[in-house]
Enzyme design. Structure first.
Site, PDB file in Angstrom:
ATOM      1  N   HIS A 144       0.819  -1.222   0.000  1.00  0.00           N
ATOM      2  CA  HIS A 144       0.000   0.000   0.000  1.00  0.00           C
ATOM      3  C   HIS A 144       0.847   1.264   0.000  1.00  0.00           C
ATOM      4  O   HIS A 144       0.362   2.339  -0.335  1.00  0.00           O
ATOM      5  CB  HIS A 144      -0.991   0.000   1.175  1.00  0.00           C
ATOM      6  CG  HIS A 144      -0.405   0.282   2.521  1.00  0.00           C
ATOM      7  ND1 HIS A 144      -0.187  -0.701   3.461  1.00  0.00           N
ATOM      8  CD2 HIS A 144       0.005   1.430   3.104  1.00  0.00           C
ATOM      9  CE1 HIS A 144       0.317  -0.159   4.553  1.00  0.00           C
ATOM     10  NE2 HIS A 144       0.455   1.137   4.360  1.00  0.00           N
ATOM     11  N   ASP A 174       0.029  -7.547   1.288  1.00  0.00           N
ATOM     12  CA  ASP A 174       0.515  -6.178   1.496  1.00  0.00           C
ATOM     13  C   ASP A 174       2.037  -6.126   1.531  1.00  0.00           C
ATOM     14  O   ASP A 174       2.635  -5.407   2.327  1.00  0.00           O
ATOM     15  CB  ASP A 174      -0.063  -5.582   2.779  1.00  0.00           C
ATOM     16  CG  ASP A 174       0.079  -4.052   2.816  1.00  0.00           C
ATOM     17  OD1 ASP A 174       0.250  -3.454   1.742  1.00  0.00           O
ATOM     18  OD2 ASP A 174       0.032  -3.479   3.914  1.00  0.00           O
ATOM     19  N   SER A 247       4.717   2.460   7.865  1.00  0.00           N
ATOM     20  CA  SER A 247       4.351   1.336   6.998  1.00  0.00           C
ATOM     21  C   SER A 247       5.547   0.843   6.201  1.00  0.00           C
ATOM     22  O   SER A 247       6.251   1.624   5.568  1.00  0.00           O
ATOM     23  CB  SER A 247       3.256   1.757   6.020  1.00  0.00           C
ATOM     24  OG  SER A 247       1.995   1.561   6.566  1.00  0.00           O
TER      25      SER A 247
END
Length: 498
Positions: A144, A174, A247
């Protein structure tokens, strides 16, 4: 993969990505990706950490782990274009001649289409983290983080910057793999999650809010956590502070080995609230190897729809514990169908690995290789059986499934008004037999059975006529399990009888 975890309609806390911090949309919360607001936590040394420890066990040296691995953690900047709509003649600056709320909507890419509005491409920027896994410039991060990016830049701790090529990304797990043109780079050491214990110290390094190489620490809260977001990842849950920009960054164990990739948080507000999730490094390694070898990622499928086994369902099926994945539907012609799985089976283990919650099944199957054979232990009609299934490929599009009635009632303990389906209704619903629920009251209504549902089976017995349903209810104990068809989906509804 067609293994699906059904969840009841309820207010679910926002499950958000730890996310790329974007210049447009910052602060906007959605269920899949949002931007946290908590401030990053500074690194803590062993001498200043106030926490109870096991006698004879020393705290890890966070400073040493950071010094050894920090140079291999990178900042990732992404940029791209997003299609939006703006008023004709709007220069995009504040104070333009427009509706008072228009500037607000434009800032978040939500300007409504209408007369006098022209589509516009606006720049979008974001930041995330990653880590180097090979000296020749292979970098792991979250899918993402780089989703929709036209340009990806990797910045090292020595301030060098490189344009990165996205070798591939797998939205299902992911995980994304990047490549930069560099050599003799510092790398992290990869560990495994098998030896990782709940309560063990872990440390994260990343770029929250763009603050590069920030360090936060905490403990493992749980392992193998299934999330209600259709994910096929057995997440590591921690209380490490993770915020926008974290992230894709690494999660280290107390020995300085990477055991996960920080990916998501669970929050009421979109801000960090003590619950963070990381992708196990074994999952990331498998994805990385496939991407580097073939440029794509393959996931296996079993071809079933499953749901949780609660105490009422466990009582109905004669299970000693509310564990396993209850098969609500079997895809016709799929691997599960060919293996002999049936609706109402409870899958208790796969290749000897226990299936405690229904989310364990898709996480296990998705990480398997298409074509692999697995042994399934299932609970069927009060006894344990073993079935062998050959897994299919989740990417195979062919895998996706494609006279007058008389009224009756089964009121009393169950509380249902039923009638047989007409032949035309059976064809439309894609079923053979079944009873239409015209009214639900009492125990059935309290359990969530709705008017318009089609009753397909009760306690594993196909519902062919009303007298048969009455007979099953009369012999039942404290509860029954109803298999109903609702909006094209088969689900089990446990009903505690009055």
């Amino acid at each position: 993969m067609n293994t699906i975890l059904s969840t009841p309609r309820r207010l679910i806390l926002a499950l958000v990505a730890a996310g790329a911090l974007g210049a447009t949309g910052a602060g906007l919360v959605t269920q899949r990706q949002a931007h946290a607001v908590a401030a990053p936590v500074a690194a803590t040394s062993a001498s200043t950490t106030a926490a109870a420890t096991v006698p004879g066990t020393a705290l890890p040296s966070f400073a040493q782990i950071t010094a050894e691995n920090g140079p291999a953690v990178v900042n990732i900047s992404v940029s791209g274009m997003r299609r939006t709509a703006m008023a004709e003649g709007d220069d995009g600056e504040e104070g333009g001649a427009q509706d008072p709320m228009q500037d607000f909507f434009r800032r978040f890419g939500m300007a409504p289409q209408g007369p006098g509005r022209m589509p516009q491409n606006v720049p979008v920027r974001g930041q995330g983290s990653g880590f180097i896994v090979s000296p020749d410039g292979v970098v792991l991060t979250n899918a993402h983080v780089v989703k929709g990016a036209d340009e990806v830049t990797v910045k090292l701790t020595d301030r060098r910057e490189f344009r990165a090529k996205v070798l591939g990304a797998d939205p299902k797990t992911d995980v994304a793999v990047l490549k930069i043109d560099a050599h003799n780079l510092p790398t992290v050491r990869l560990g495994n999650t098998k030896a990782l214990a709940v309560g063990e110290w872990v440390l994260a390094i990343g770029s929250p809010f763009g603050f590069e190489n920030s360090v936060t620490a905490g403990v493992v809260s749980a392992k193998g956590r299934a999330l209600p977001d259709d994910s096929a990842v057995p997440f590591i849950q921690t209380d490490v502070a993770v915020n926008p920009g974290n992230s894709g960054g690494p999660l280290f164990n107390a020995r300085g080995e990477v055991v996960g990739i920080n990916s998501q948080i669970y929050s009421r507000s979109g801000g960090y609230q003590g619950v963070s999730f990381a992708i196990p490094i074994e999952v990331a390694e498998r994805v990385s190897q496939q991407i580097q070898k073939t440029g794509k990622v393959s996931h296996a499928r079993l071809g079933v729809t499953v749901q949780e086994v609660n105490q009422t369902l466990a009582d109905s099926f004669g299970l000693d514990k509310p564990q396993g994945a209850l098969v609500a539907d079997v895809q016709k012609g799929g691997p599960a169908d060919q293996a002999g799985l049936q609706s109402g089976d409870v899958i208790r283990s796969v290749d000897g690995q226990p299936i405690v919650g229904s989310g364990d099944l898709p996480a296990f199957i998705s990480q398997a290789t298409p074509g692999a054979k697995v042994q399934l232990e299932v609970w069927r009609k009060g006894a344990s059986e073993t079935l062998s299934a050959t897994l299919g490929d989740a990417a195979d599009k062919k895998a996706v499934a494609d006279a007058g009635a008389t009224e009756g009632t089964s009121q009393g303990r169950l509380g249902l008004a039923l009638r047989p389906l007409e032949k035309g209704e059976q064809r439309e619903a894609g079923v053979e037999g079944g009873l239409l629920i015209e009214q639900a009251s009492g125990a059935a209504a309290r359990a969530g059975v709705q008017e318009g549902d089609v009753l397909l089976a009760i306690n594993g017995t196909p519902a062919r006529d009303i007298g048969q349903v009455r007979g099953v209810v009369a012999k039942a104990g404290k509860s029954v399990a109803l298999l109903v068809l609702r909006d094209g989906n088969r689900i089990f509804v446990p009903v505690r009888l009055g």
